[in-house]
Design a protein around this motif. Structure first.
Motif, PDB file in Angstrom:
ATOM      1  N   LYS A   1       4.222  25.714  27.498  1.00  0.00           N
ATOM      2  CA  LYS A   1       5.117  24.346  27.676  1.00  0.00           C
ATOM      3  C   LYS A   1       6.323  24.449  28.500  1.00  0.00           C
ATOM      4  O   LYS A   1       7.171  25.011  27.723  1.00  0.00           O
ATOM      5  N   GLN A   2       6.595  23.635  29.495  1.00  0.00           N
ATOM      6  CA  GLN A   2       7.735  23.780  30.152  1.00  0.00           C
ATOM      7  C   GLN A   2       7.947  22.371  30.750  1.00  0.00           C
ATOM      8  O   GLN A   2       7.286  21.530  31.064  1.00  0.00           O
TER       9      GLN A   2
ATOM     10  N   LYS B   1       8.931  16.706  22.018  1.00  0.00           N
ATOM     11  CA  LYS B   1       8.070  18.035  22.199  1.00  0.00           C
ATOM     12  C   LYS B   1       7.214  18.012  23.242  1.00  0.00           C
ATOM     13  O   LYS B   1       6.754  16.819  23.722  1.00  0.00           O
ATOM     14  N   LEU B   2       7.386  19.031  24.000  1.00  0.00           N
ATOM     15  CA  LEU B   2       6.445  19.246  25.353  1.00  0.00           C
ATOM     16  C   LEU B   2       5.056  19.067  24.922  1.00  0.00           C
ATOM     17  O   LEU B   2       4.775  19.458  23.669  1.00  0.00           O
ATOM     18  N   GLN B   3       4.224  18.636  25.747  1.00  0.00           N
ATOM     19  CA  GLN B   3       2.877  18.425  25.596  1.00  0.00           C
ATOM     20  C   GLN B   3       2.260  19.739  26.544  1.00  0.00           C
ATOM     21  O   GLN B   3       2.649  20.304  27.237  1.00  0.00           O
ATOM     22  N   LYS B   4       0.876  20.293  26.106  1.00  0.00           N
ATOM     23  CA  LYS B   4       0.260  21.243  26.724  1.00  0.00           C
ATOM     24  C   LYS B   4      -0.185  21.008  28.052  1.00  0.00           C
ATOM     25  O   LYS B   4       0.055  21.938  29.088  1.00  0.00           O
ATOM     26  N   ASN B   5      -0.292  19.878  28.267  1.00  0.00           N
ATOM     27  CA  ASN B   5      -0.726  19.378  29.805  1.00  0.00           C
ATOM     28  C   ASN B   5       0.305  18.845  30.620  1.00  0.00           C
ATOM     29  O   ASN B   5       1.143  18.118  30.381  1.00  0.00           O
ATOM     30  N   PRO B   6       0.431  19.865  31.787  1.00  0.00           N
ATOM     31  CA  PRO B   6       1.745  19.546  32.553  1.00  0.00           C
ATOM     32  C   PRO B   6       1.657  18.205  33.362  1.00  0.00           C
ATOM     33  O   PRO B   6       2.940  17.488  33.540  1.00  0.00           O
ATOM     34  N   VAL B   7       0.524  17.797  33.671  1.00  0.00           N
ATOM     35  CA  VAL B   7       0.492  16.448  34.267  1.00  0.00           C
ATOM     36  C   VAL B   7       0.977  15.156  33.404  1.00  0.00           C
ATOM     37  O   VAL B   7       1.839  14.425  33.550  1.00  0.00           O
ATOM     38  N   VAL B   8       0.513  15.426  31.999  1.00  0.00           N
ATOM     39  CA  VAL B   8       0.943  14.459  30.912  1.00  0.00           C
ATOM     40  C   VAL B   8       2.517  14.511  30.753  1.00  0.00           C
ATOM     41  O   VAL B   8       3.275  13.510  30.764  1.00  0.00           O
ATOM     42  N   ASN B   9       3.038  15.756  30.868  1.00  0.00           N
ATOM     43  CA  ASN B   9       4.554  15.938  30.722  1.00  0.00           C
ATOM     44  C   ASN B   9       5.190  15.323  31.763  1.00  0.00           C
ATOM     45  O   ASN B   9       6.336  14.922  31.633  1.00  0.00           O
ATOM     46  N   TRP B  10       4.822  15.684  33.086  1.00  0.00           N
ATOM     47  CA  TRP B  10       5.397  14.856  34.414  1.00  0.00           C
ATOM     48  C   TRP B  10       5.496  13.633  34.041  1.00  0.00           C
ATOM     49  O   TRP B  10       6.339  12.932  34.438  1.00  0.00           O
ATOM     50  N   VAL B  11       4.368  12.901  33.807  1.00  0.00           N
ATOM     51  CA  VAL B  11       4.429  11.441  33.525  1.00  0.00           C
ATOM     52  C   VAL B  11       5.390  11.034  32.264  1.00  0.00           C
ATOM     53  O   VAL B  11       6.385  10.142  32.690  1.00  0.00           O
TER      54      VAL B  11
END
Length: 306
Positions: free
Chosen positions: A3-4, A157-167
Motif C-alpha cells: 500500500k503506497q 488508511k490506504l487501500q490495497k488497490n492502487p487505482v482505488v487509492n488514486w481516485v
C-alpha cells in the motif's frame, strides 16, 4: 502489492492492462454517483443484498460479532441484523461514490448538524481538537459535509488497490484542506498546532503493538491508545463525532468528551469504547460489523473467535 500513497504519482502509472478492470469499476461508480438520492438508497440496498449472497466469510464475521456483543439475540435475530447490515453497507458504498464524484453541496439540504456551538467553543481554546468516531456505512458522505462547519483533517488508511487509492486520495484532497495517512504523526501534531481538527475513526483492531485492551460490549479488545496520549501531549480537546443515515438524509452530532484524557491509557480506551457503544446502539445495522473487531486476543496464543 504494498500500500503506497498515489498523490505523487501520475495516472500514467496505472493505465496498463492489469488495471483496466479497476478502471471499469471506477467508471461504473462515476455513473452510479449521478443517481438521485432516493434511487441511490434503493439501488444500494439491492447491491447490499447481492453482497450478502456473495460474502459467506463476511456473514460469518458478523455472526461472531453479534454473538459476542449481543448474546441475548436469537439466531434469527442475528441473521436479520446481518441482512440489514449488508443493505446498509450497500447504501454506503453508493454514497461513497456520490461523495467522490459529485459536488458536496448536492445533498446539503439532507444534512442536519447538531453541536456547532461545541466546535466553536473547543476551537476558541486555540489547541485544535481531536474528533473521534466509529465506522458507519455513511462515513464518506457524512464526512464530506463536515468541512462546511469545520476545517477537519481526516486520518485515512490506504487501500490495497492502487487505482482505488488514486481516485480516493484525489477526491478526498478536493474535499478536505488536508488528509493525513494514519502513520504520519508529525502531520497530526502540525494540524493541532495550527488549531485544526484531526479526525480519527477509533473502533478498529490495529494489533497489539499500538493498542491497550479495554471492554467493548463486555469483551476485552485491542483499542488504540494514542488518542489519549495525543490529547495529553497537546492538551487538545476531544470531540465525539456521531453521524448516521436517517429516513430523509443524515444527522451529524458533535459533543465534547468531558474529563478526557486521564493519566491511564486503559481508562481512556474504556471511555472511547463506551462512546462507540452509545453511538452504535441506536443504529446497529449501519455499523461496520464485518470488521474482525476481536481478532487480537488479550492472552497471546488464544485462538481468534473468527
Amino acid at each position: 502489492m504494498a500500500k503506497q500513497s498515489t498523490l505523487d504519482k501520475s495516472i500514467k502509472e496505472f493505465i496498463s492492462p492489469k488495471h483496466w478492470l479497476s478502471w471499469l469499476g471506477m467508471g461504473a461508480a462515476f455513473l452510479i454517483s449521478f443517481l438521485p438520492w432516493s434511487a441511490l438508497q434503493a439501488v444500494g440496498k439491492i447491491f447490499g443484498r447481492l453482497l450478502y449472497s456473495l460474502s459467506p466469510r463476511r456473514r460469518h464475521i458478523c455472526n461472531v460479532n453479534f454473538k459476542i456483543c449481543f448474546p441475548e439475540m436469537t439466531k434469527a435475530e442475528r441473521e436479520q441484523l446481518t441482512k440489514e447490515h449488508f443493505e446498509s453497507m450497500g447504501q454506503g458504498t453508493l454514497e461513497t461514490f456520490a461523495s467522490w464524484f459529485q459536488d458536496k453541496n448536492r445533498f446539503a439540504s439532507r444534512i442536519v448538524f447538531e453541536g456547532q456551538e461545541v466546535i466553536d467553543q473547543v476551537l476558541a481554546k486555540g489547541r485544535g481538537c481531536i474528533l473521534i468516531s466509529g465506522h458507519f456505512s455513511s462515513l464518506d458522505i457524512c464526512g464530506s459535509q463536515v468541512p462546511r462547519i469545520l476545517d477537519v483533517h481526516p486520518i485515512y488508511k490506504l487501500q490495497k488497490n492502487p487505482v482505488v487509492n488514486w481516485v480516493m486520495e484525489r477526491q478526498r484532497k478536493a474535499i478536505f484542506s488536508k488528509t493525513i495517512e494514519r502513520r504520519n504523526m508529525r502531520e497530526v501534531l502540525k494540524s493541532l498546532k495550527k488549531n485544526k481538527a484531526v479526525w480519527y475513526a477509533v473502533d478498529q483492531d490495529y494489533g497489539r503493538r499500538d493498542s491497550v485492551f479495554a471492554p467493548f460490549y463486555g469483551r476485552e479488545c485491542a483499542t488504540i491508545a494514542h488518542i489519549g496520549r495525543i490529547a495529553k501531549m497537546t492538551n487538545a480537546p476531544v470531540v465525539l463525532y456521531d453521524y448516521g443515515r436517517t429516513e430523509n438524509g443524515y444527522h451529524l452530532t458533535f459533543t465534547e468528551v468531558p474529563n478526557f484524557p486521564t493519566p491511564d491509557d486503559i481508562e481512556n480506551a474504556t471511555t472511547i469504547n463506551r462512546l462507540m457503544e452509545e453511538s452504535i446502539n441506536p443504529k446497529k445495522p449501519q455499523y461496520f460489523w464485518a470488521h474482525r473487531r476481536f481478532k487480537t486476543q488479550k492472552e497471546k496464543g488464544t485462538p481468534s473467535p473468527y
